[in-house]
Design an enzyme around this catalytic site. Structure first.
Site, PDB file in Angstrom:
ATOM      1  N   TYR A 143       0.864  -1.186   0.000  1.00 51.69           N
ATOM      2  CA  TYR A 143       0.000   0.000   0.000  1.00 51.69           C
ATOM      3  C   TYR A 143       0.895   1.228   0.000  1.00 51.69           C
ATOM      4  O   TYR A 143       1.803   1.346   0.827  1.00 51.69           O
ATOM      5  CB  TYR A 143      -0.885  -0.007   1.250  1.00 51.69           C
ATOM      6  CG  TYR A 143      -1.789   1.199   1.387  1.00 51.69           C
ATOM      7  CD1 TYR A 143      -2.877   1.376   0.532  1.00 51.69           C
ATOM      8  CD2 TYR A 143      -1.564   2.156   2.379  1.00 51.69           C
ATOM      9  CE1 TYR A 143      -3.722   2.478   0.670  1.00 51.69           C
ATOM     10  CE2 TYR A 143      -2.412   3.254   2.522  1.00 51.69           C
ATOM     11  CZ  TYR A 143      -3.482   3.405   1.660  1.00 51.69           C
ATOM     12  OH  TYR A 143      -4.317   4.494   1.796  1.00 51.69           O
ATOM     13  N   ASP A 238       9.393   2.818  -0.429  1.00 54.40           N
ATOM     14  CA  ASP A 238       8.361   3.488   0.371  1.00 54.40           C
ATOM     15  C   ASP A 238       8.597   3.130   1.842  1.00 54.40           C
ATOM     16  O   ASP A 238       8.243   2.039   2.291  1.00 54.40           O
ATOM     17  CB  ASP A 238       6.975   3.038  -0.104  1.00 54.40           C
ATOM     18  CG  ASP A 238       5.854   3.677   0.719  1.00 54.40           C
ATOM     19  OD1 ASP A 238       6.166   4.363   1.727  1.00 54.40           O
ATOM     20  OD2 ASP A 238       4.683   3.480   0.359  1.00 54.40           O
ATOM     21  N   LYS A 266       4.641   9.255   8.797  1.00 55.24           N
ATOM     22  CA  LYS A 266       4.413   8.675  10.126  1.00 55.24           C
ATOM     23  C   LYS A 266       5.406   9.173  11.173  1.00 55.24           C
ATOM     24  O   LYS A 266       5.245  10.279  11.669  1.00 55.24           O
ATOM     25  CB  LYS A 266       4.383   7.149  10.015  1.00 55.24           C
ATOM     26  CG  LYS A 266       3.196   6.673   9.125  1.00 55.24           C
ATOM     27  CD  LYS A 266       2.959   5.185   9.242  1.00 55.24           C
ATOM     28  CE  LYS A 266       1.939   4.667   8.236  1.00 55.24           C
ATOM     29  NZ  LYS A 266       0.555   4.875   8.616  1.00 55.24           N
TER      30      LYS A 266
END
Ligand code: HOZ
Length: 427
Positions: A143, A238, A266
């Site tokens: 994702y 990523d 994050k």
């Protein structure tokens, strides 16, 4: 007794689609009423009914120093008192950019954005602008946020709800994304042999955390690096989730793989909306205003978010920080496996740095297909039973978990004891 969680959920559903502002929060996969949180402190969160939980979601990753760390709160308050945003450069943006480049040698240049989705979306555009090619390669179950071209056979909420490829994404856009199997080096080699000269980039979670936790095979990492170099494609790692989680230098530092670009989010935002992408100078110089690839954002480098991120980045560099987190996560996964074994339950768990995965399968999965073969209903049952015991795991069998520096050995022991109790009553 009336549940405030239930009341809030019912009211929310009247005006917010599904009652939530991000699908994975809806408990749709595990069933039941989502928790509405009112407070977090250290390793704990409290829901609207004042029930306390040991938190292993950590706001889906950012809270690596625990909720409301006093130094983060102080930095945020100080920054807010000076101005909530300017839409203009600040010294703090330079400071966090320098800090990121100091920690991560793979960053020759970096740009700040507000979310992981923005970071990955722009990294893709940049790779296309740099190479002049359109096709991208991603891996099933990974994702990378919710931009059009990346919502193809995606993980996280998309996978949880059985819609890994979203409606609303034009076929023409999805058609430019080639999806391959994670950890399948031979499949990647075959794809490059067939159309390698059309590939702008390969984007991957170097440790997959959005189809539960899947560790990369060495040959897979090497194949990505070597093939991208051979065919002139951009390798985008990523690290929105794995960055500052697998270790100080993320998954690419841990495995010693050199990316062309990385994406971050994050942890680097310390719980507020800050994210980044960066890497090779020759690629980053294609970005506006230097180059022709456009990207912009009113809130990019927001001073309050930068203050939270910068303070968190300083805290994670304390001596022994990652060693302790790595040990905590290992203690927990080993403890969970031991109690499951004691009760004869097919279960496995593993960790890397402060990320962990729990699986209702005899061995830890290494691919999307193996994750899908695990017992999802057993996970859902486990999730609710642990919730009753005051342990908050991610509400989906397809998400990684996180420990924070605020978790104590006693929290880990309490979690294992809770699982022991749950498994004892499992039959
Ligand atoms: N990457 C996060 C969980 N896998 C996203 C959280 C969300 O979608 O709200």
């Amino acid at each position: 007794m009336t549940s405030h969680n239930q009341e809030l959920f019912e009211a929310s559903q009247q005006i917010i689609p599904g009652g939530v502002n991000s699908p994975v929060r809806a408990f749709k996969s595990v069933g039941g009423t989502p928790l509405f949180f009112k407070r977090g402190l250290g390793a704990y969160v409290w829901d609207a009914d004042d029930k306390q939980y040991i938190d292993y979601v950590n706001s889906w990753g950012p809270m690596i120093v625990g909720h409301c760390h006093p130094e983060v709160v102080k930095a945020v308050q100080a920054a807010a008192a000076e101005g909530l945003g300017f839409g203009a450069p600040t010294a703090a943006e330079l400071e966090i950019a320098e800090e990121l480049c100091k920690i991560l040698p793979s960053l020759e240049m970096v740009r700040l954005v507000s979310s992981g989705t923005e970071a990955t979306m722009t990294a893709i555009r940049l790779a296309r602008g740099f190479t002049g090619r359109s096709r991208i390669i991603k891996f099933e179950g990974c994702y990378h946020g919710h931009s059009d071209g990346l919502l193809v056979k995606a993980g996280s909420g998309a996978l949880t709800f059985g819609q890994p490829s979203s409606s609303g994404v034009p076929a023409e856009i999805a058609g430019l994304t080639t999806v391959l199997d994670y950890n399948d080096a031979a499949g990647l080699e075959k794809a490059f042999a067939e159309f390698g000269n059309e590939v702008a980039c390969v984007i991957v979670e170097p440790v997959a955390g959005n189809m539960n936790l899947i560790l990369p095979k060495r040959e897979f990492l090497d194949a990505m690096r070597n093939l991208c170099t051979e065919y002139g494609a951009v390798l985008i790692l990523d690290e929105v989730m794995s960055g500052f989680r697998v270790g100080l230098q993320g998954a690419h530092g841990h495995f010693g793989i050199k990316p062309d670009l990385i994406t971050l989010g994050k942890v680097m935002g310390g719980g507020l909306p800050a994210a980044a992408f960066g890497g090779r100078r020759d690629i980053m110089q294609c970005l506006a205003p230097l180059g022709a690839v456009y990207q912009a954002g009113t809130l990019s480098g927001n001073p309050v978010a930068v203050a939270a991120g910068l303070t968190t980045l300083k805290l994670v560099q304390a001596p022994g920080f990652y060693e302790r987190l790595t040990q905590l996560a290992k203690d927990m996964t080993e403890g969970l496996c031991a109690v499951a074994k004691k009760h004869g339950i097919p279960f496995s768990a593993q960790s890397i740095g402060s990320m962990f995965g729990v699986y209702f399968s005899a061995t830890a999965p290494t691919s999307y297909a193996e994750v899908m073969a695990s017992d999802k209903e057993a996970f859902n049952r486990f999730f609710h039973a642990m919730l009753d015991e005051g342990v908050y795991l991610a509400p989906s069998a397809f998400e990684a978990g996180f420990v924070s520096a605020a978790h104590s050995d006693a929290d880990i022991a309490a979690t294992i004891a809770a699982a022991d109790k749950v498994f004892a009553a499992w039959k």
